[in-house]
Write a protein that holds these residues in place. Sequence first.
Motif, mmCIF file in Angstrom:
data_model
loop_
_atom_site.group_PDB
_atom_site.id
_atom_site.type_symbol
_atom_site.label_atom_id
_atom_site.label_comp_id
_atom_site.label_asym_id
_atom_site.label_seq_id
_atom_site.Cartn_x
_atom_site.Cartn_y
_atom_site.Cartn_z
ATOM 1 N N TYR A 242 0.734 -1.318 -0.083
ATOM 2 C CA TYR A 242 -0.066 0.166 -0.106
ATOM 3 C C TYR A 242 0.885 1.306 -0.132
ATOM 4 C CZ TYR A 242 -4.195 -2.989 1.105
ATOM 5 O OH TYR A 242 -5.004 -3.814 0.977
ATOM 6 N N LEU A 243 2.190 1.017 0.144
ATOM 7 C CA LEU A 243 3.129 2.161 0.315
ATOM 8 C C LEU A 243 3.731 2.482 -1.278
ATOM 9 C CD1 LEU A 243 4.775 1.721 3.194
ATOM 10 C CD2 LEU A 243 3.040 3.172 2.868
ATOM 11 N N LYS A 244 3.153 1.686 -2.174
ATOM 12 C CA LYS A 244 3.885 1.649 -3.612
ATOM 13 C C LYS A 244 2.774 2.706 -4.391
ATOM 14 C CE LYS A 244 6.088 -1.189 -5.615
ATOM 15 N NZ LYS A 244 6.457 -2.519 -6.556
ATOM 16 N N GLU A 245 3.502 3.573 -5.083
ATOM 17 C CA GLU A 245 2.423 4.385 -5.849
ATOM 18 C C GLU A 245 2.164 3.879 -7.121
ATOM 19 O OE1 GLU A 245 1.596 7.332 -4.863
ATOM 20 O OE2 GLU A 245 2.644 7.459 -3.281
ATOM 21 N N ASN A 246 0.599 3.975 -7.624
ATOM 22 C CA ASN A 246 0.510 3.265 -8.704
ATOM 23 C C ASN A 246 0.893 3.942 -10.058
ATOM 24 O OD1 ASN A 246 -1.497 1.810 -7.299
ATOM 25 N ND2 ASN A 246 -2.914 3.469 -7.511
ATOM 26 N N ASP A 247 1.548 5.163 -10.072
ATOM 27 C CA ASP A 247 2.089 5.825 -11.163
ATOM 28 C C ASP A 247 3.713 5.421 -11.263
ATOM 29 O OD1 ASP A 247 3.085 7.281 -9.094
ATOM 30 O OD2 ASP A 247 2.412 9.192 -9.899
ATOM 31 N N GLY A 248 3.919 4.329 -10.732
ATOM 32 C CA GLY A 248 5.444 3.825 -10.533
ATOM 33 C C GLY A 248 6.428 4.869 -9.811
ATOM 34 N N ILE A 249 6.031 6.001 -9.251
ATOM 35 C CA ILE A 249 6.917 6.822 -8.558
ATOM 36 C C ILE A 249 6.787 6.517 -7.098
ATOM 37 C CG2 ILE A 249 7.568 9.137 -7.928
ATOM 38 C CD1 ILE A 249 6.568 10.101 -10.731
ATOM 39 N N ASN A 250 7.761 5.811 -6.458
ATOM 40 C CA ASN A 250 7.655 5.408 -5.175
ATOM 41 C C ASN A 250 8.256 6.407 -4.205
ATOM 42 O OD1 ASN A 250 6.385 2.943 -5.763
ATOM 43 N ND2 ASN A 250 8.382 2.159 -6.321
ATOM 44 N N ASP A 251 7.476 6.599 -3.052
ATOM 45 C CA ASP A 251 8.142 7.423 -2.016
ATOM 46 C C ASP A 251 9.209 6.120 -1.008
ATOM 47 O OD1 ASP A 251 8.815 8.963 0.107
ATOM 48 O OD2 ASP A 251 6.707 9.325 0.850
ATOM 49 N N TRP A 252 10.406 6.495 -1.505
ATOM 50 C CA TRP A 252 11.220 5.290 -0.984
ATOM 51 C C TRP A 252 11.504 5.567 0.520
ATOM 52 C CZ3 TRP A 252 11.964 1.132 -3.662
ATOM 53 C CH2 TRP A 252 11.906 1.165 -5.110
ATOM 54 N N GLY A 253 11.402 6.754 1.000
ATOM 55 C CA GLY A 253 11.629 7.089 2.544
ATOM 56 C C GLY A 253 10.520 6.432 3.183
ATOM 57 N N ALA A 254 9.282 6.588 2.856
ATOM 58 C CA ALA A 254 8.258 5.962 3.681
ATOM 59 C C ALA A 254 8.118 4.410 3.483
ATOM 60 C CB ALA A 254 6.902 6.401 3.063
ATOM 61 N N LEU A 255 8.514 3.755 2.223
ATOM 62 C CA LEU A 255 8.596 2.426 1.936
ATOM 63 C C LEU A 255 9.881 1.610 2.709
ATOM 64 C CD1 LEU A 255 7.428 0.205 0.389
ATOM 65 C CD2 LEU A 255 9.106 0.654 -1.682
ATOM 66 N N MET A 256 10.905 2.445 2.933
ATOM 67 C CA MET A 256 11.960 1.976 4.109
ATOM 68 C C MET A 256 11.371 1.842 5.336
ATOM 69 S SD MET A 256 14.040 0.789 1.998
ATOM 70 C CE MET A 256 13.064 0.176 0.758
ATOM 71 N N ALA A 257 10.793 2.817 5.707
ATOM 72 C CA ALA A 257 10.561 3.226 7.125
ATOM 73 C C ALA A 257 9.413 2.074 7.356
ATOM 74 C CB ALA A 257 9.774 4.765 7.208
ATOM 75 N N GLY A 258 8.488 1.789 6.479
ATOM 76 C CA GLY A 258 7.412 0.883 6.680
ATOM 77 C C GLY A 258 8.226 -0.533 6.791
#
Length: 288
Positions: A242-258
Amino acid sequence: MPTAAATEPASRRSPGSRRTRWWGVLALVITALVFLIPLYLFVSTAFKTNADINSWPLRLIPRSLTLENFVNAWTLAPFGQFLVNSIVVAAVGTVLKVLLAISTAYAFAFLPFPGKRYLFIFMLGALMVPGHVTLLVNYITIGQLNLLNTYAGLILPGVASAFGTFLLHQFFRSLPYEVLEAAQLDGAGHLRRIISIIVPMARPAIITVGLIALIDEWNNFVWPLIVTNSVNMRTLPIGLLYLKENDGINDWGALMAGTLFVVLPVVIVFLLAQRYIVAGLAGSAVRR
């Protein structure tokens, strides 16, 4: 008596032995860096700002630290509910798996019954079967029992552990059988013998099985993904999707925090129980 090579001063040892020692140290350092550098990048990215994450060349040391990524990860998805689901599934699943492994290993180690050897060989064969082979059968069974999207459906298919049973069986075989015979003469039943004698003496092996079961339940991804269909029943590993963006641009900081939310509890439990692991695995290698 010590040999001459063992008592020889380090300054008089051959150049070849010193080179071998330094090559070994260099190999250990390289191996450690291969594992530690990705781990450092993972943890540091969770505390980096977006400017440091997207900078090029890669910035190993962040200019400033932030906790915003953890706030974003917690708010972008219902991580509170994911955490509760993971705790329930991991705790109940681990307890049931350990209890079943103890009772099964006790039966194989100490109780005579027809076909015990063949059943034990059949159980060892289960160790060679990949878990994904039974996914479809388990899904159909859970569906027919109307347990889809429930805690019972998440937990029940994984409560049997052939590895845990085998590990405890090998450890139980190393225990002094005379103690069990004395307890039997005193009138202790099987349940009393397990609780009062087997469990205290086999604590390292039981904790090892529990830790392995906990990690397996906590990190399980495929089964919770296919057996649940609502957000409120998802677990933490699935929550990372659910932390991955649908348009292919990921918030890597939030993803690593999760991801750190997922990894940190298991690391803490492992650090607290690590002194039992070596004793449990070493004791299981000794047969009576």
